[in-house]
Each structure stands twice: as C-alpha cells, then as structure tokens.
Design a protein around this motif. Structure first.
Motif, short mmCIF file in Angstrom:
data_model
loop_
_atom_site.label_atom_id
_atom_site.label_comp_id
_atom_site.label_asym_id
_atom_site.label_seq_id
_atom_site.Cartn_x
_atom_site.Cartn_y
_atom_site.Cartn_z
N GLU A 226 0.83 -1.20 0.00
CA GLU A 226 0.00 0.00 0.00
C GLU A 226 0.87 1.25 0.00
O GLU A 226 0.60 2.21 -0.72
N SER A 227 1.90 1.24 0.80
CA SER A 227 2.80 2.39 0.88
C SER A 227 3.53 2.60 -0.45
O SER A 227 3.66 3.73 -0.93
N ALA A 228 4.02 1.51 -1.06
CA ALA A 228 4.74 1.61 -2.33
C ALA A 228 3.82 2.08 -3.45
O ALA A 228 4.23 2.86 -4.32
N LEU A 229 2.58 1.63 -3.43
CA LEU A 229 1.61 2.03 -4.45
C LEU A 229 1.33 3.53 -4.38
O LEU A 229 1.30 4.22 -5.40
N CYS A 239 3.02 0.77 -11.85
CA CYS A 239 3.26 -0.36 -10.94
C CYS A 239 2.82 -1.64 -11.63
O CYS A 239 1.82 -1.67 -12.35
N LEU A 240 3.57 -2.69 -11.39
CA LEU A 240 3.25 -4.00 -11.94
C LEU A 240 3.15 -4.99 -10.79
O LEU A 240 4.06 -5.11 -9.98
N LEU A 241 2.01 -5.69 -10.74
CA LEU A 241 1.83 -6.71 -9.70
C LEU A 241 1.79 -8.08 -10.37
O LEU A 241 0.99 -8.32 -11.27
N ALA A 242 2.69 -8.95 -9.93
CA ALA A 242 2.75 -10.31 -10.46
C ALA A 242 2.22 -11.28 -9.41
O ALA A 242 2.67 -11.28 -8.26
N TYR A 243 1.25 -12.09 -9.84
CA TYR A 243 0.69 -13.13 -8.96
C TYR A 243 1.22 -14.47 -9.49
O TYR A 243 0.96 -14.85 -10.62
N ILE A 244 1.99 -15.17 -8.67
CA ILE A 244 2.70 -16.37 -9.11
C ILE A 244 2.19 -17.59 -8.34
O ILE A 244 2.23 -17.61 -7.10
N ASP A 245 1.71 -18.56 -9.06
CA ASP A 245 1.21 -19.79 -8.44
C ASP A 245 2.12 -20.95 -8.85
O ASP A 245 2.23 -21.27 -10.04
N PRO A 336 -0.14 5.52 -13.38
CA PRO A 336 -0.07 6.48 -12.27
C PRO A 336 -1.42 7.11 -11.92
O PRO A 336 -1.70 7.39 -10.77
N GLU A 337 -2.26 7.34 -12.96
CA GLU A 337 -3.55 7.98 -12.72
C GLU A 337 -4.62 6.98 -12.27
O GLU A 337 -5.75 7.37 -11.95
N SER A 338 -4.28 5.69 -12.21
CA SER A 338 -5.25 4.67 -11.83
C SER A 338 -5.60 4.80 -10.35
O SER A 338 -4.77 5.18 -9.53
N SER A 339 -6.83 4.44 -10.03
CA SER A 339 -7.28 4.48 -8.63
C SER A 339 -7.42 3.08 -8.05
O SER A 339 -8.03 2.91 -7.00
N HIS A 340 -6.85 2.08 -8.72
CA HIS A 340 -6.95 0.71 -8.22
C HIS A 340 -6.29 0.58 -6.84
O HIS A 340 -5.18 1.10 -6.62
N THR A 341 -6.98 -0.11 -5.96
CA THR A 341 -6.37 -0.43 -4.66
C THR A 341 -5.49 -1.67 -4.81
O THR A 341 -5.55 -2.37 -5.84
N ASP A 343 -5.82 -4.39 -3.17
CA ASP A 343 -6.73 -5.53 -3.21
C ASP A 343 -7.27 -5.76 -4.61
O ASP A 343 -7.35 -6.90 -5.09
N GLU A 344 -7.63 -4.69 -5.29
CA GLU A 344 -8.17 -4.80 -6.65
C GLU A 344 -7.10 -5.31 -7.61
O GLU A 344 -7.40 -6.14 -8.50
N LEU A 345 -5.86 -4.85 -7.45
CA LEU A 345 -4.77 -5.34 -8.29
C LEU A 345 -4.52 -6.82 -8.04
O LEU A 345 -4.26 -7.58 -8.98
N LEU A 346 -4.57 -7.23 -6.79
CA LEU A 346 -4.38 -8.64 -6.46
C LEU A 346 -5.48 -9.50 -7.10
O LEU A 346 -5.20 -10.58 -7.65
N THR A 347 -6.69 -9.03 -7.04
CA THR A 347 -7.81 -9.78 -7.64
C THR A 347 -7.62 -9.90 -9.14
O THR A 347 -7.81 -10.99 -9.73
N LEU A 348 -7.24 -8.80 -9.79
CA LEU A 348 -7.03 -8.83 -11.24
C LEU A 348 -5.88 -9.75 -11.60
O LEU A 348 -5.98 -10.57 -12.54
N ALA A 349 -4.75 -9.65 -10.89
CA ALA A 349 -3.59 -10.50 -11.18
C ALA A 349 -3.93 -11.96 -10.91
O ALA A 349 -3.47 -12.86 -11.65
N ASP A 350 -4.73 -12.24 -9.91
CA ASP A 350 -5.15 -13.61 -9.61
C ASP A 350 -5.98 -14.18 -10.75
O ASP A 350 -5.79 -15.34 -11.17
N GLU A 351 -6.87 -13.38 -11.28
CA GLU A 351 -7.70 -13.84 -12.41
C GLU A 351 -6.83 -14.13 -13.63
O GLU A 351 -7.02 -15.14 -14.33
N LEU A 352 -5.86 -13.26 -13.87
CA LEU A 352 -4.97 -13.46 -15.02
C LEU A 352 -4.08 -14.69 -14.81
O LEU A 352 -3.74 -15.39 -15.77
N MET A 353 -3.72 -14.95 -13.56
CA MET A 353 -2.92 -16.14 -13.27
C MET A 353 -3.73 -17.41 -13.58
O MET A 353 -3.20 -18.36 -14.18
N TYR A 354 -4.99 -17.44 -13.20
CA TYR A 354 -5.82 -18.61 -13.49
C TYR A 354 -6.04 -18.78 -14.99
O TYR A 354 -6.09 -19.91 -15.51
#
Length: 371
Positions: A226-229, A239-245, A336-341, A343-354
């Motif tokens: 949250e702080s880094a975002l 920012c790039l969030l990678a969800y790795i399974d 940078p202008e995105s308002s994604h939290t 949690d929302e980034l994690l959800t999106l990355a999780d869906e893309l991982m599946y």
C-alpha cells in the motif's frame, strides 16, 4: 580534634600562620552542610567534581584545591579550583605523590612547608604557587581518591580545617558510590529497554515474515505494498503486480513428502529473490502463491514473465532436484492515474494467473506459461 570539638581552643604556637577563626569554622560548617546536600543530588562524577572543587576552597579559605582519583595504581588529578594552574589532567604513580601516600596510608596529612617534607616531589611543585597543603583520603577504607587543599604561604592547617575537609571527603565517597549504583541502575534500565525493543522488533518481524522462506508474508505485503503504491502514484510511476502460483506442489507433497514440498517452495523463493531488484516487494502470500510488486516497470509486462521463465529453466538445468520448477503467472499493470487499490490489483492479477494456468498444456517441461 573532630567536628564536635569545642569552639574555643588555644592558638597553636608552632610559628605557622593558622588564621582560621571560630567565625571561619562556623561558616565552614554551614558550607559543609550545603555541600553535603548538593552531593546527595549528584548524578554523575562530573557533578561531584564540580561540587567538591568549589566547596573545598570555601570550607577552609585555601588558595587552591584538587580532586584526585585512584586509577589502577595511578593518581589522576581529575579536577581543580585554584588561583593558578596545578596538575589537572596529570597522572602520577601513587608512590611518587602525596595524594598516593594519603590513599596508601589511609590517613590525612598536613604539610606546613612542602620543601621540608621528603614525601613531596619538589620538582612537580616548584612551577606552582603551593607552599603548604593538607590532603585527606576519599574513604579511609580502601580509598578511591583524595582531596587536596593548598596555600601560597607557609601555613599549618588546623585540626578543624582537616576535620571539615575530611567530612567533605567522606560525603564525597558516599556520593561516588551513589553515582556508581545510579549508573548501574540506569544501565540496567537501558539494557532492559533495549532487550524489550529487540523482542518487540522480533515479534513484529515474525508477524510480517514467512517462516519457511524468510520472505514477507501476506500481512507484510499489504503494509509494504500500500505504501509503495501510494509513493509510485505521487512520483507518476507505473506499478506491476505479479501473482505467481507454483505448479505441482500437491503432487510433490503426495509423492515425495512434505519436506520435498517445503524444499520446492524454498527453491522458488530463492529464484525469485535472486532475479528481482532490491526495491521490488516480494512476498509469499499462501502455500504455493507468491506476489511481486514492481514499481517503475516501464509498462513491459512480458519482460518480467520472460525473466522468470528463464530463471526457472536455468534452475532446472543446473540443480539436481527430484522436481522441476514451474509456475503460472498473472500480471496486472496499473498506471499512475489509476485508482486501483492493492486488493483490486491482487484480484485482477489472480484472475490473469488462473487464465494463464488454464492455457497451459501438459507438455510444458519447465518455466512459466507464456500464453
């Protein structure tokens, strides 16, 4: 003659100048009481030195005083108050100076004429104004120092002057012991506080750290992420969030045992740790799930995925393991202008991982999916 001696006494007829009247004695007693009160409040050796060097002169009206400490066979002239410099800062063997004699013999000494006394190192005194002195030990049982009083003319200190000075020295010894005890207690408090701070820090780190890999855990990832975002958006960075399974953990656990499964997770964490930058936030957020938050990725999502695939291929070809490393990856990029939290980034990355996992084929030998 001690502090309780009668106020009227015959004047000595030894030929020396005494000049210590009954009025002087009463004033000295008053100053002694004040000095004792000051010493009772002293909390450092420097406080004691300041009180003693000024009080001693006022007690008996001498021309100079020294505060001497015993330091492993050496007389250290720690402080002084005099009409001209004496020996402040000097160190002398106990066997060569009068303060050492006083401490070794545990007795006060009165010397009306220093040049008529063999115990005095005359060469050390010639540059000074001193002609007469009185020296008393600080504590008669195992002395820890001495207090000296000096006159510029030949003068024999009276028994009352010696008594006043010795009373000050006795109070000084108590004050020094109190300071020592106080310092020990303060150090214990500091040590205890430091121990508690270390324990609290360890507890805090444990609450944010994954036991198996030593990486940040889910809780720590949220705190750091949250702080880094927020910082990335302030600095107009992507920012790039990678969800790795990790693939195949259940099969490894079932076929090779949970120790092998733990080793697989540890290997994955080490590969990730090695390939990522120090500024990237890496965490293990579940049994076989890892997350990486990368700031300033430059919008190149494929590059991180390719680097991870190459890192796994290198590991599989260079390390002898009963398993191969592979994983499914979902990458979510935020502007940078995105308002994604987070949690929302994690959800999106999780869906893309599946989606990535679904697109994988059974022919995959190692690395990560690229579909």
């Amino acid at each position: 003659m001690g502090l309780n001696a009668p106020l009227v006494s015959p004047r000595p007829s030894d030929g020396y100048d005494h000049r210590f009247t009954e009025v002087d004695y009463l004033r000295g007693m008053e100053r002694l009481v004040h000095a004792v009160q000051e010493l009772s409040l002293a909390r450092s050796l420097s406080d004691i030195q300041r009180i003693v060097r000024t009080s001693a002169r006022e007690l008996i009206g001498c021309d100079g005083t020294t505060f001497v400490l015993r330091d492993d066979g050496i007389c250290y002239y720690a402080d002084e108050d005099a009409i001209a410099p004496l020996w402040k800062g000097g160190r002398f063997p106990m066997t060569t100076c009068i303060s050492g004699w006083v401490m070794l013999n545990r007795a006060a000494v009165v010397i009306p004429d220093i040049y008529a006394d063999a115990r005095i190192p005359h060469a050390a005194y010639r540059p000074t104004f001193v002609h007469s002195l009185v020296m008393v030990p600080i504590r008669t049982l195992e002395p820890v120092g001495a207090i000296g009083a000096y006159w510029a003319q030949e003068r024999a200190a009276t028994s009352r002057e010696v008594s006043l000075l010795q009373a000050l020295a006795d109070s000084t010894s108590i004050a020094m012991e109190n300071v020592r005890i106080y310092a020990e207690l303060e150090q214990r408090v500091r040590d205890r506080t430091a121990d508690l701070e270390r324990a609290n820090e360890e507890i805090h780190q444990m609450s944010l750290t994954d036991d198996l890999t030593g990486l940040t855990n889910r809780r720590g990832f949220y705190l750091l992420g949250e702080s880094a975002l927020r910082a990335a958006r302030r600095n107009n960075h992507h920012c790039l969030l990678a969800y790795i399974d990790v693939d195949g953990l259940k099969r490894v656990n079932d076929e090779l045992g949970h120790d092998a499964g733990d080793s697989l997770i540890a290997d994955v964490s080490e590969v990730l740790r090695t390939m990522l930058r120090e500024s990237d936030i890496l965490a293990r957020i579940g049994g076989d799930e890892f997350c990486v938050l990368v700031t300033e990725p430059g919008g190149d999502t494929a590059r991180l995925k390719d680097r991870l695939a190459e890192a796994f291929r290198t590991f599989n070809t260079t390390q002898a393991r009963p398993y191969r490393l592979s994983a499914s990856v979902g990458l979510a990029l935020t502007h940078p202008e995105s308002s994604h939290t987070l949690d929302e980034l994690l959800t999106l990355a999780d869906e893309l991982m599946y989606a990535d996992k679904k697109a994988a084929t059974e022919s995959r030998a190692g690395g990560v999916n690229t579909g």
